[in-house]
Write a protein that holds these residues in place. Structure first.
Motif, short mmCIF file in Angstrom:
data_model
loop_
_atom_site.label_atom_id
_atom_site.label_comp_id
_atom_site.label_asym_id
_atom_site.label_seq_id
_atom_site.Cartn_x
_atom_site.Cartn_y
_atom_site.Cartn_z
N PHE A 1 -13.19 4.22 -2.35
CA PHE A 1 -12.26 3.10 -2.57
C PHE A 1 -10.87 3.49 -2.08
CE2 PHE A 1 -9.52 0.25 -4.91
CZ PHE A 1 -10.26 -0.92 -5.10
N ALA B 1 -4.43 -1.18 8.61
CA ALA B 1 -4.78 -2.49 9.18
C ALA B 1 -3.68 -3.50 8.89
CB ALA B 1 -6.11 -2.97 8.60
N TRP B 2 -3.15 -3.44 7.68
CA TRP B 2 -2.05 -4.35 7.33
C TRP B 2 -0.85 -4.12 8.26
CZ3 TRP B 2 2.71 -2.37 5.64
CH2 TRP B 2 3.69 -3.35 5.47
N GLU C 1 -10.85 3.51 1.61
CA GLU C 1 -10.84 2.14 2.14
C GLU C 1 -9.43 1.56 2.07
OE1 GLU C 1 -13.44 -0.54 0.08
OE2 GLU C 1 -13.79 -1.72 1.90
N GLU C 2 -8.73 1.81 0.97
CA GLU C 2 -7.37 1.28 0.85
C GLU C 2 -6.42 1.94 1.85
OE1 GLU C 2 -6.38 -1.40 -2.41
OE2 GLU C 2 -6.18 0.51 -3.48
N SER D 1 -2.72 0.61 -4.02
CA SER D 1 -1.99 -0.62 -3.75
C SER D 1 -1.52 -1.28 -5.03
CB SER D 1 -2.88 -1.60 -2.98
OG SER D 1 -3.98 -1.98 -3.77
N THR E 1 -10.82 -4.96 -2.82
CA THR E 1 -9.75 -4.01 -3.13
C THR E 1 -8.56 -4.77 -3.70
OG1 THR E 1 -9.04 -4.05 -0.82
CG2 THR E 1 -10.45 -2.21 -1.50
N VAL E 2 -7.98 -5.70 -2.93
CA VAL E 2 -6.83 -6.45 -3.47
C VAL E 2 -7.10 -7.95 -3.65
CG1 VAL E 2 -5.03 -4.90 -2.63
CG2 VAL E 2 -5.75 -6.82 -1.20
N ARG F 1 -7.32 2.80 4.82
CA ARG F 1 -7.61 2.09 6.09
C ARG F 1 -7.01 0.69 6.07
NH1 ARG F 1 -12.65 4.55 5.40
NH2 ARG F 1 -13.62 2.59 4.75
N TYR F 2 -7.07 0.04 4.91
CA TYR F 2 -6.47 -1.30 4.80
C TYR F 2 -4.94 -1.23 4.99
CZ TYR F 2 -10.64 -3.88 3.37
OH TYR F 2 -11.86 -4.50 3.34
N ARG G 1 -7.31 -9.37 -7.12
CA ARG G 1 -6.02 -9.46 -7.82
C ARG G 1 -5.18 -10.63 -7.32
NH1 ARG G 1 -3.91 -3.67 -6.37
NH2 ARG G 1 -5.90 -3.09 -5.46
N GLY H 1 -0.15 -12.23 6.39
CA GLY H 1 0.38 -10.87 6.23
C GLY H 1 -0.70 -9.84 6.51
N CYS H 2 -1.94 -10.15 6.16
CA CYS H 2 -3.05 -9.20 6.39
C CYS H 2 -4.11 -9.74 7.34
CB CYS H 2 -3.74 -8.86 5.06
SG CYS H 2 -2.75 -7.83 3.97
N SER I 1 -4.33 -0.84 -8.03
CA SER I 1 -5.70 -0.40 -7.79
C SER I 1 -6.29 0.16 -9.08
CB SER I 1 -5.73 0.71 -6.73
OG SER I 1 -5.02 0.32 -5.59
N PRO I 2 -7.61 0.06 -9.24
CA PRO I 2 -8.23 0.59 -10.47
C PRO I 2 -8.01 2.10 -10.60
CG PRO I 2 -9.90 -0.15 -8.89
CD PRO I 2 -8.59 -0.60 -8.36
N GLY J 1 -9.47 -6.45 13.91
CA GLY J 1 -8.94 -5.70 12.78
C GLY J 1 -9.97 -5.52 11.67
N LEU J 2 -9.65 -4.63 10.75
CA LEU J 2 -10.52 -4.34 9.62
C LEU J 2 -10.58 -5.53 8.66
CD1 LEU J 2 -12.08 -2.00 8.22
CD2 LEU J 2 -9.92 -1.35 7.13
N VAL J 3 -9.47 -6.25 8.56
CA VAL J 3 -9.40 -7.41 7.67
C VAL J 3 -9.85 -8.64 8.47
CG1 VAL J 3 -7.88 -8.80 6.21
CG2 VAL J 3 -7.46 -6.35 6.47
N TYR K 1 0.84 -1.19 0.00
CA TYR K 1 0.00 0.00 0.00
C TYR K 1 0.88 1.24 0.00
CZ TYR K 1 -3.89 -3.02 1.33
OH TYR K 1 -4.84 -4.00 1.35
#
Lengths: 412, 119
Positions: free
Chosen positions: A391, A401-402, A394-395, A361, B85-86, A397-398, B89, B48-49, A383-384, B57-59, A351
Motif C-alpha cells: 500500500f 503520477a499525481w 502504491e501511494e 497521503s 488509497t485516497v 507511485r501515485y 476518503r 488534479g490526478c 492513509s491507514p 498514467g497510473l491514475v 502525498y
C-alpha cells in the motif's frame, strides 16, 4: 481601452475593436498558471494575461527528493510555452504595484495592465525578519530551500559534502506555512540519505509545534526506517528556534544550543510581497478571501488563490492551489457574464514520501461554511496506519503520477 | 445535517450521447459558443490526478467514460466497498446527487471537452 501604456501593442497585438474582458493573473505557480488556463478553457474569448517574472517555474513538490539526491532539479522545471499556445499572454515581468481602485497592475519596467478582474497567486515570501540572525546572508549558510531552485541545490550540496557522523539540524515553523507535511517529508528523505550514505550521522528536527500533519504515520515510519537517526523535538520539549548564529552554524532554543554541520532553517512565511502592496493581505500577512469566489475580503475585483490565501481548513498545497484556481476561474468567468457565483466543493490530496518506495497521503473535501472553507465531515483523512508495504509503495507511485498529471495539465 | 436532497431526475447518460459531444467539440473548434460549461461542485478537482485520455498514467483517465461506470465506482468508494488509497476518503465528501452531476460532466469530457474547444 483594455490595456494602457502601449502594453497590448508591445506584448501581444490585439485586433482592433476587440471587446473581450481582460483578466490579469499575477503569479505563475500552480495556482496562477492553472487559473489562467482554466479561464481560457471556460471562455476562449477572454483576454488572459499572466504576469510572472521567472522564465521557468521550479516546482516545490518532489523537491525534497532533489535534496536527498534521488532526483535532479531539471525534473522540477516547467516553462510557460503551453500557456502561450492556448492564447494566454505571458508577461515576463514582476508585478510591482496594484491599483485596486483604477484596476491596474504596473510591472517592473513600468508597463501597466488594466483588468476587469485580477487574480493574485503570489505564493509565499519567507520572513527574513522573524528569527533573529536569520537574514538573507544567513539563508546562504543555512538554506531554507522552501522555494525550489538554487536553495534546493545549496542544501543538497551541503548534505553531500558533510562528513559521515555529522549533525543535520532542521528548524520547522509554526502554522500556517507552505506545505504542512513538507518539513516531515524532508526530514524523512534526509534521514534516508544519511542512512544510505552517512549512517553515523544524525538529524535533529526542531519544531515550533507539538503536532503536525500525518504525524502518526510519519512517526511510525521513522521508528521503522530510521531508528536512532532522526530525533524530532516538539515545541513543548524546546523545539522552537529563537535565534540562529550562522557564523558557527548554531540554532538556539530556550533550552539548548544546537551546533550543526548542515542547518536547514524553514522560517515563518507570509503571502508574497505584492499581496501587501495590493492591500489584499491582512495583519497576519495572509489574504482573507470569500470561500465561494476567492475574491479578496479587502479589495473588490481582486481574487486571491493558492498559498497566499486564507483558505480556512484547506492546506497550502499545490493540489489545493490547482483546485482553488479552477473554482476561482469559474467564479470569475461567471461574474464577468453577470452570473451569481455558485458554492463549490474543493478537494485536496497531499502525498509525502517517507522513503523512495514509501508514500503516505492526506486527503480532504472542503466546502464554504461560515465564511471560510471548512472540511466536509466524514470525508478525508490520512492513509491507514496498518497498511502493508504494498500500500505504501502504491501511494509512492501515485505521488509520482499525481506530480506528472498536475504539471502536465498546468504547464504542458 | 441538511435535509436529504430530492432524487436526481436527470438521465445518467448525457442526452445527446458521446458521438454528439464530439460534434459539439468540432462546432466549438470552428467558432461556436466560446464559453464552456462550468464544472459541477467538486468536479474541477478531479483533473488534479486524473489526466486526459491516453496519457498512459497510473491514475485512470475519466474523460468520456460512461457516467454509470463513474457513478458506480464513486458510490462503491463512498460506501467503502471498493479498494482504494485516497478515493474512498474523497468520495465520502460527496452526496449521491453531487456524484451523479460529477459523473455526467466527466462523461461529457469534463475539462477535456473544454480543451477541445480551444482554437
Amino acid at each position: 481601452m483594455l490595456a494602457a501604456g502601449g502594453a497590448a501593442a508591445f506584448y501581444a497585438p490585439r485586433a482592433l475593436g476587440q471587446q473581450a474582458a481582460r483578466v490579469v493573473v499575477v503569479g505563475g505557480g500552480f495556482a496562477g498558471a492553472s487559473c489562467a488556463r482554466a479561464l481560457k478553457r471556460l471562455n476562449r474569448d477572454l483576454a488572459v494575461t499572466l504576469i510572472e517574472p521567472s522564465e521557468r517555474f521550479i516546482a516545490c513538490p518532489f523537491s525534497n527528493t532533489v535534496i536527498a539526491g534521488l532526483r535532479d532539479l531539471e525534473g522540477q522545471q516547467f516553462g510557460y510555452d503551453g500557456l502561450k499556445r492556448v492564447g494566454i499572454e505571458v508577461v515576463p515581468q514582476a508585478a510591482v504595484t496594484v491599483d485596486a481602485h483604477a484596476r491596474r497592475v504596473t510591472v517592473a519596467d513600468g508597463t501597466t495592465f488594466d483588468y476587469e478582474r485580477l487574480v493574485m497567486a503570489p505564493g509565499i515570501e519567507l520572513r527574513l525578519d522573524a528569527i533573529p540572525g536569520y537574514d538573507e546572508a544567513a539563508a546562504e549558510a543555512m538554506p531554507h530551500a522552501w522555494k525550489a531552485g538554487t536553495q534546493t541545490l545549496t542544501l543538497r550540496r551541503q548534505l553531500a559534502s558533510m562528513e559521515d557522523g555529522g549533525v543535520v539540524v532542521m528548524s520547522v515553523p509554526a502554522s500556517p506555512y507552505r506545505c504542512p507535511p513538507g518539513p516531515y517529508e524532508r526530514a524523512s528523505l534526509i534521514a534516508h540519505y544519511l542512512k544510505t550514505h552517512k549512517p553515523r550521522s544524525k538529524l535533529i528536527v526542531l519544531d515550533a509545534k507539538d503536532r503536525f500533519s500525518k504525524q502518526g504515520l510519519f512517526e511510525a515510519a521513522w521508528q521503522a526506517l530510521y531508528p536512532g537517526l532522526l530525533e524530532w523535538v516538539s515545541l513543548s520539549f524546546g523545539g522552537q528556534v529563537t535565534a540562529v548564529e550562522p557564523a558557527d552554524m548554531t540554532l538556539v532554543t530556550d533550552f539548548a544550543r544546537h551546533r550543526s554541520d548542515v542547518a536547514n532553517v524553514i522560517p515563518p512565511q507570509r503571502a508574497g510581497a505584492i499581496a501587501a502592496a495590493a492591500g489584499v493581505a491582512d495583519q497576519t500577512g495572509w489574504c482573507p478571501i470569500d470561500p465561494v469566489t476567492f475574491e479578496s475580503r479587502l479589495q473588490p475585483g481582486i481574487h486571491v488563490i493558492g498559498d497566499a490565501a486564507i483558505a480556512g481548513a484547506m492546506p497550502k498545497s499545490a493540489f489545493a492551489a490547482d483546485s482553488q484556481a479552477k473554482v476561482c476561474a469559474a467564479a470569475v468567468a461567471g461574474l464577468l457574464r453577470g452570473e451569481a457565483p455558485r458554492a463549490q466543493k474543493l478537494v485536496n490530496t497531499c502525498y509525502s514520501l517517507v522513503g523512495p518506495d514509501y508514500g503516505i497521503s492526506v486527503a480532504g473535501v472542503y466546502h464554504p461554511r461560515d465564511g471560510l472553507l471548512a472540511e466536509v465531515e466524514g470525508a478525508g483523512g490520512v492513509s491507514p496506519a496498518d497498511a502493508p508495504p504494498s500500500f505504501r509503495a502504491e501511494e509512492a507511485r501515485y505521488a509520482e503520477a499525481w506530480f506528472h498529471t498536475i504539471t502536465s495539465a498546468v504547464f504542458g | 445535517m441538511p435535509p436529504a436532497a430530492p432524487p436526481c431526475r436527470r438521465p445518467l447518460r448525457h442526452p445527446i450521447g458521446r458521438g454528439g459531444l464530439w460534434l459539439i467539440a468540432a462546432v466549438l473548434a470552428f467558432g461556436g459558443p466560446a464559453a464552456a460549461e462550468i464544472a459541477p461542485s467538486g468536479a474541477a478537482s478531479c483533473s488534479g490526478c486524473h489526466g486526459p485520455p491516453g496519457d498512459g498514467g497510473l491514475v485512470p483517465s475519466l474523460a468520456g467514460r460512461p457516467a454509470e461506470e463513474i457513478v458506480a465506482a464513486l458510490m462503491q468508494f463512498n460506501a467503502g466497498e471498493r479498494a482504494a488509497t485516497v478515493m474512498d476518503r474523497i468520495a465520502k465528501g460527496f452526496t449521491d446527487d453531487e456524484i451523479r452531476a460529477i459523473a455526467e460532466w466527466l462523461a461529457g469530457g469534463g475539462d477535456q471537452a473544454a480543451h477541445s474547444s480551444q482554437p
